[in-house]
Design a protein around this motif. Structure first.
Motif, mmCIF file in Angstrom:
data_model
loop_
_atom_site.group_PDB
_atom_site.id
_atom_site.type_symbol
_atom_site.label_atom_id
_atom_site.label_comp_id
_atom_site.label_asym_id
_atom_site.label_seq_id
_atom_site.Cartn_x
_atom_site.Cartn_y
_atom_site.Cartn_z
ATOM 1 N N ASP A 376 0.775 -0.620 -0.337
ATOM 2 C CA ASP A 376 -0.090 0.569 0.085
ATOM 3 C C ASP A 376 0.633 1.033 -0.526
ATOM 4 O O ASP A 376 0.359 2.576 -0.340
ATOM 5 C CB ASP A 376 -0.659 0.012 1.525
ATOM 6 C CG ASP A 376 -1.958 -0.836 1.071
ATOM 7 O OD1 ASP A 376 -2.429 -1.594 0.259
ATOM 8 O OD2 ASP A 376 -2.897 -0.924 1.719
ATOM 9 N N GLU A 377 1.921 1.463 1.073
ATOM 10 C CA GLU A 377 2.445 2.009 1.342
ATOM 11 C C GLU A 377 3.257 2.582 -0.671
ATOM 12 O O GLU A 377 2.931 3.703 -1.050
ATOM 13 C CB GLU A 377 3.916 2.095 2.048
ATOM 14 C CG GLU A 377 4.731 3.186 1.390
ATOM 15 C CD GLU A 377 6.370 3.236 1.427
ATOM 16 O OE1 GLU A 377 6.096 3.655 0.297
ATOM 17 O OE2 GLU A 377 6.392 2.022 1.053
ATOM 18 N N MET A 378 4.120 1.834 -1.548
ATOM 19 C CA MET A 378 3.934 1.989 -2.661
ATOM 20 C C MET A 378 2.981 2.521 -3.874
ATOM 21 O O MET A 378 3.673 4.057 -4.837
ATOM 22 C CB MET A 378 4.279 0.371 -3.715
ATOM 23 C CG MET A 378 5.793 0.114 -2.993
ATOM 24 S SD MET A 378 5.971 -1.862 -3.128
ATOM 25 C CE MET A 378 8.389 -1.791 -2.686
ATOM 26 N N VAL A 379 1.923 1.945 -3.597
ATOM 27 C CA VAL A 379 1.144 2.531 -4.182
ATOM 28 C C VAL A 379 0.747 3.792 -4.029
ATOM 29 O O VAL A 379 0.565 5.273 -5.010
ATOM 30 C CB VAL A 379 -0.668 1.858 -3.812
ATOM 31 C CG1 VAL A 379 -1.942 1.964 -4.538
ATOM 32 C CG2 VAL A 379 0.126 0.148 -4.309
ATOM 33 N N ALA A 380 1.235 4.341 -2.546
ATOM 34 C CA ALA A 380 0.404 5.794 -2.294
ATOM 35 C C ALA A 380 1.612 6.199 -2.650
ATOM 36 O O ALA A 380 1.161 7.593 -3.603
ATOM 37 C CB ALA A 380 0.239 5.681 -0.961
#
Ligand code: PLP
Length: 390
Positions: A376-380
């Motif tokens: 999710d951090e990469m997506v954000a």
């Protein structure tokens, strides 16, 4: 003169583009760096499932002297899988229909060696998984690639039919499909079965179907799944737990014979299975994975998280004119580049530490693939870049 066999050289050539991308491109230089957002391969970007760790731990504690002895397709996991598959696919599998393998890779390789003689032709669609071709070449078989039908990347039945000739022995269908995320429905599969039946009669030789289904349990929006094995009797299913667990380094899968196959052919394949698996390098799953199978079978990565990422990324990409094909299954997003030069656009993402798989490595240069296994951090971090805001 090279010491390497002609088959190995052919396989190496067929794998060159993807190998170059993985190890020698700008991505190859940065892969593994903590500060990139890696959307390329279907690899885990987060810690493994706790349930998987517990199952492997438990499976590793010996109960008897044979715990780590040679393992073939052991009786208990074969019976377990026959039961699970019968319920999941609504077909009546029997334990000897199931050959346990070290993932789908090994299942596919076993299928090739079981069915193909040197020079036999195999039809499959592209864009598609980049390993069929090298695997066929080392098996001394001849790949025949046909395009999927744009814009929705449906199976192109006319193209498949036209590619079938007197040496055709096998057609491969991958559903849910990597990279497009398509799940082929009953109508498409029934029409394919009809074509294969007629083509088999035309060439005077039985054409088999390999249904490569490693993403079968990863589906979006409550979609159903129909295995081609329920529609075409001469089907073998390849499956892997590597996708649903997102643990492709722990090899576990199987090759399964459709219970609808006429008895004589079904028995012939059952009889040849063990020797084939042994002869191509003992490609059975290791003891721990076989012992842990019942616990492992209940586990899955979080498909809600995949859905969230799919939706957020599709929306952001659309803002910059990149059109995602809504995936029905798998953990990939297949996206058409906005108009302009794909390479330039790929580089603009890479300049910001965002890496996607260019479609050019799958003979689809106007597209790219995003793996939703990114964190999710990469997506954000990637959302504003994909939306063209930075
Ligand atoms: C379509 C397809 N088939 C087979 C495989 C092989 O799966 P495994 O590595 O779990 O054996 C993959 C993996 O990427 C795949 O995408």
């Amino acid at each position: 003169m090279t010491v390497v066999s002609q088959r190995a050289i052919a396989a190496e050539r067929a794998f060159e583009a993807i190998k170059h991308f993985a190890f020698h491109s700008r991505y190859g230089e940065r892969r593994g760096d903590a500060d990139i957002a890696d959307f390329t391969f279907g690899n885990p970007q987060e810690m493994p499932l706790a349930g998987l760790v517990a199952a492997i731990r438990e499976g590793a504690v010996p109960h008897d002297k044979n715990w780590f002895a040679y393992k073939t397709s052991e009786e208990a996991p074969q019976a377990f899988l026959a039961d699970v598959l019968s319920r999941e696919l609504d077909l009546r599998f029997e334990p000897p229909d199931i050959a346990l393998t070290a993932g789908a890779f090994a299942a596919i390789s076993v299928a090739f060696r079981l069915l193909l003689d040197a020079g036999d032709e195999v039809v499959f669609s592209e864009p598609g998984w980049f390993c069929y071709e090298p695997m066929l070449l080392v098996a001394n078989a001849v790949p025949r690639k046909v395009p999927l039908a744009k814009p929705r990347f449906d199976l192109d039945l006319d193209a498949i039919d036209a590619a079938i000739g007197p040496r055709t022995r096998l057609v491969i269908v991958n559903t849910p499909h990597n990279p497009t995320g398509r799940i082929y429905g009953r109508d498409a599969l029934a029409a394919l079965a009809d074509r294969l039946e007629r083509a088999s009669r035309r060439i005077g030789r039985r054409i088999f179907l390999l249904s490569d289904e490693p993403y079968r349990r990863l589906r979006f929006d409550g979609r159903g799944f129909l295995s081609p094995a329920a529609v075409y009797p001469w089907t073998l299913i390849a499956y892997s737990y590597g996708k649903v667990l997102l643990a492709p380094g722990q090899r576990l899968g199987y090759l399964a014979i459709s219970p609808l196959m006429p008895a004589e052919d079904r028995q012939a394949l059952r009889d040849a299975m063990f020797a084939t698996q042994m002869a191509i390098g003992w490609c059975f799953p290791n003891a721990v994975m076989q012992n842990a199978l019942p616990q492992i079978d209940e586990l899955s990565i979080d498909t809600q998280a995949l859905t969230r990422r799919r939706d957020a990324l599709s929306e952001a990409l659309a803002k910059a004119g990149h059109a995602a094909l809504p995936p029905e299954g798998t953990f990939y997003l297949w996206v058409k580049w906005a108009s302009g030069d794909p390479e330039q656009q790929w580089n603009a993402f890479a300049d910001r530490g965002i890496f996607v798989m260019p479609g050019s490595v799958m003979n689809a240069p106007d597209y790219f693939r995003i793996s939703l296994t990114a964190s999710d951090e990469m997506v954000a971090r990637a959302l504003p870049v994909f939306a063209g805001a930075t």
